[in-house]
Motif scaffolding. Structure first.
Motif, mmCIF file in Angstrom:
data_model
loop_
_atom_site.group_PDB
_atom_site.id
_atom_site.type_symbol
_atom_site.label_atom_id
_atom_site.label_comp_id
_atom_site.label_asym_id
_atom_site.label_seq_id
_atom_site.Cartn_x
_atom_site.Cartn_y
_atom_site.Cartn_z
ATOM 1 N N LEU A 49 -5.686 8.958 11.165
ATOM 2 C CA LEU A 49 -4.230 8.885 11.073
ATOM 3 C C LEU A 49 -3.792 9.072 9.630
ATOM 4 O O LEU A 49 -4.324 8.432 8.714
ATOM 5 C CB LEU A 49 -3.726 7.546 11.603
ATOM 6 C CG LEU A 49 -4.031 7.241 13.072
ATOM 7 C CD1 LEU A 49 -3.611 5.818 13.411
ATOM 8 C CD2 LEU A 49 -3.319 8.235 13.985
ATOM 9 N N ALA A 50 -2.803 9.935 9.426
ATOM 10 C CA ALA A 50 -2.313 10.211 8.083
ATOM 11 C C ALA A 50 -1.189 9.278 7.660
ATOM 12 O O ALA A 50 -1.023 8.991 6.470
ATOM 13 C CB ALA A 50 -1.825 11.661 8.002
ATOM 14 N N ARG A 51 -0.415 8.784 8.630
ATOM 15 C CA ARG A 51 0.770 7.996 8.288
ATOM 16 C C ARG A 51 1.170 7.142 9.475
ATOM 17 O O ARG A 51 0.955 7.531 10.623
ATOM 18 C CB ARG A 51 1.932 8.942 7.916
ATOM 19 C CG ARG A 51 3.173 8.316 7.295
ATOM 20 C CD ARG A 51 2.894 7.897 5.853
ATOM 21 N NE ARG A 51 4.079 7.468 5.170
ATOM 22 C CZ ARG A 51 4.816 8.230 4.346
ATOM 23 N NH1 ARG A 51 4.489 9.488 4.138
ATOM 24 N NH2 ARG A 51 5.871 7.742 3.735
ATOM 25 N N ALA A 52 1.762 5.983 9.187
ATOM 26 C CA ALA A 52 2.323 5.131 10.234
ATOM 27 C C ALA A 52 3.791 4.891 9.924
ATOM 28 O O ALA A 52 4.163 4.511 8.811
ATOM 29 C CB ALA A 52 1.576 3.797 10.311
ATOM 30 N N GLU A 65 0.500 -4.026 13.910
ATOM 31 C CA GLU A 65 -0.258 -4.908 13.007
ATOM 32 C C GLU A 65 -1.771 -4.830 13.203
ATOM 33 O O GLU A 65 -2.512 -4.655 12.223
ATOM 34 C CB GLU A 65 0.238 -6.342 13.146
ATOM 35 C CG GLU A 65 1.544 -6.606 12.394
ATOM 36 C CD GLU A 65 2.087 -8.003 12.635
ATOM 37 O OE1 GLU A 65 1.428 -8.786 13.377
ATOM 38 O OE2 GLU A 65 3.148 -8.332 12.084
ATOM 39 N N PRO A 66 -2.307 -4.951 14.439
ATOM 40 C CA PRO A 66 -3.771 -4.871 14.568
ATOM 41 C C PRO A 66 -4.340 -3.515 14.139
ATOM 42 O O PRO A 66 -5.409 -3.452 13.522
ATOM 43 C CB PRO A 66 -4.012 -5.125 16.065
ATOM 44 C CG PRO A 66 -2.793 -5.853 16.532
ATOM 45 C CD PRO A 66 -1.671 -5.279 15.735
ATOM 46 N N LEU A 67 -3.639 -2.446 14.470
ATOM 47 C CA LEU A 67 -4.087 -1.116 14.071
ATOM 48 C C LEU A 67 -4.133 -0.988 12.555
ATOM 49 O O LEU A 67 -5.122 -0.505 11.979
ATOM 50 C CB LEU A 67 -3.158 -0.053 14.659
ATOM 51 C CG LEU A 67 -3.413 1.389 14.209
ATOM 52 C CD1 LEU A 67 -4.759 1.879 14.702
ATOM 53 C CD2 LEU A 67 -2.292 2.300 14.701
ATOM 54 N N LEU A 68 -3.091 -1.449 11.872
ATOM 55 C CA LEU A 68 -3.035 -1.316 10.417
ATOM 56 C C LEU A 68 -4.006 -2.258 9.729
ATOM 57 O O LEU A 68 -4.507 -1.961 8.643
ATOM 58 C CB LEU A 68 -1.607 -1.555 9.929
ATOM 59 C CG LEU A 68 -0.580 -0.538 10.446
ATOM 60 C CD1 LEU A 68 0.808 -0.863 9.919
ATOM 61 C CD2 LEU A 68 -0.968 0.880 10.059
ATOM 62 N N GLU A 73 -6.231 1.600 4.632
ATOM 63 C CA GLU A 73 -5.850 2.755 3.816
ATOM 64 C C GLU A 73 -4.452 3.269 4.137
ATOM 65 O O GLU A 73 -3.827 3.966 3.322
ATOM 66 C CB GLU A 73 -6.866 3.890 3.997
ATOM 67 C CG GLU A 73 -6.864 4.578 5.350
ATOM 68 C CD GLU A 73 -7.656 3.843 6.429
ATOM 69 O OE1 GLU A 73 -7.799 4.413 7.535
ATOM 70 O OE2 GLU A 73 -8.130 2.720 6.166
ATOM 71 N N LEU A 74 -3.933 2.927 5.318
ATOM 72 C CA LEU A 74 -2.589 3.376 5.695
ATOM 73 C C LEU A 74 -1.500 2.544 5.026
ATOM 74 O O LEU A 74 -0.359 2.999 4.905
ATOM 75 C CB LEU A 74 -2.420 3.312 7.215
ATOM 76 C CG LEU A 74 -3.158 4.369 8.030
ATOM 77 C CD1 LEU A 74 -3.000 4.086 9.519
ATOM 78 C CD2 LEU A 74 -2.655 5.765 7.694
ATOM 79 N N GLY A 75 -1.844 1.335 4.619
ATOM 80 C CA GLY A 75 -0.835 0.464 4.017
ATOM 81 C C GLY A 75 0.173 -0.008 5.051
ATOM 82 O O GLY A 75 -0.046 0.090 6.261
#
Length: 230
Positions: A49-52, A65-68, A73-75
């Motif tokens: 993933l490049a961005r959230a 939240e759990p994914l991040l 690295e996604l912040g």
């Protein structure tokens, strides 16, 4: 252009209660919603993933939240109000069973392009702001991360249905035909010619959405026909 993974937030306390939450603050995920959010991180484990990006509402931020946490690295997700829930105005906070008795309900279901919520926005306005946001983000992410980038946005049911209707070339009046379950993933690959809907309302494994090595696959053969003639 990049592939967008549109995630509907996990099941919320308002979903459980049958309430139209809208922008009501303090609407959190319920226990099932938190479990769905935890499972989302595993479902996307093999997808870079490049961005959230997220709606600013709590239930969307909680879903990511759990994914991040698994992808430091996604912040923090970038919040975009244009991906927020529809502004339902005077309908906000009311039971869905009660709203189903309102004359406007049938317009929302059958002629969405004519539906405007009292004290809120119209579904046409919702569609315009959300589709504009998605296409703007696609351009930014392509410039920053390349054409094969995959990015994720967490939003709401009516928002996702409006974006899918645009991608499919459906009139907004038909957007209620689209089903988007809590914590489902809808994948749309945007190209210079047209969007391609790769997954819609998917609640299963998502590993095949990872970009493939080598050149991008060609468009289906039928897309080479111009003007409907062979």
């Amino acid at each position: 252009m990049p592939t967008l993974l549109l995630v509907r937030h996990g099941r919320s306390t308002a979903n459980t209660a049958g309430i139209l939450a809208g922008w009501t603050p303090g609407v959190d995920l319920d226990d099932t919603g938190r479990a769905q959010a935890a499972a989302l991180a595993d479902r996307l484990a093999g997808v870079p993933l490049a961005r959230a990006v997220s709606s600013p509402l709590e239930r969307c931020r909680q879903t990511l939240e759990p994914l991040l946490a698994a992808r430091p690295e996604l912040g923090a997700p970038t919040e975009d109000e244009r991906l927020g829930e529809c502004h339902y105005g005077e309908w906000t906070g009311r039971p869905l069973a009660e709203l189903a008795e309102e004359p406007l309900w049938r317009t929302v279901q059958d002629h969405a392009a004519a539906a405007a919520f009292p004290g809120g926005e119209s579904l046409r306005e919702l569609s315009h702001r959300t589709v504009s946001a998605v296409r703007e983000w696609n351009g930014k992410i392509a410039a920053e991360h390349g054409e094969d980038a995959v990015w994720i946005a967490c939003s709401h049911g009516d928002v996702i249905k409006a974006v899918v209707a645009d991608a499919l070339g459906l009139h907004l009046d038909h957007f209620q035909r689209i089903s988007v379950e809590p914590c489902s993933v809808t994948a749309i690959r945007y190209t210079p010619q047209r969007p391609f809907v790769l997954r819609m309302g998917d609640t299963g494994d998502l590993a095949s959405l990872a970009p493939k090595a080598g050149p991008a696959p060609a468009a289906p053969a039928g897309d080479a026909v111009v003007g409907g003639t062979a």
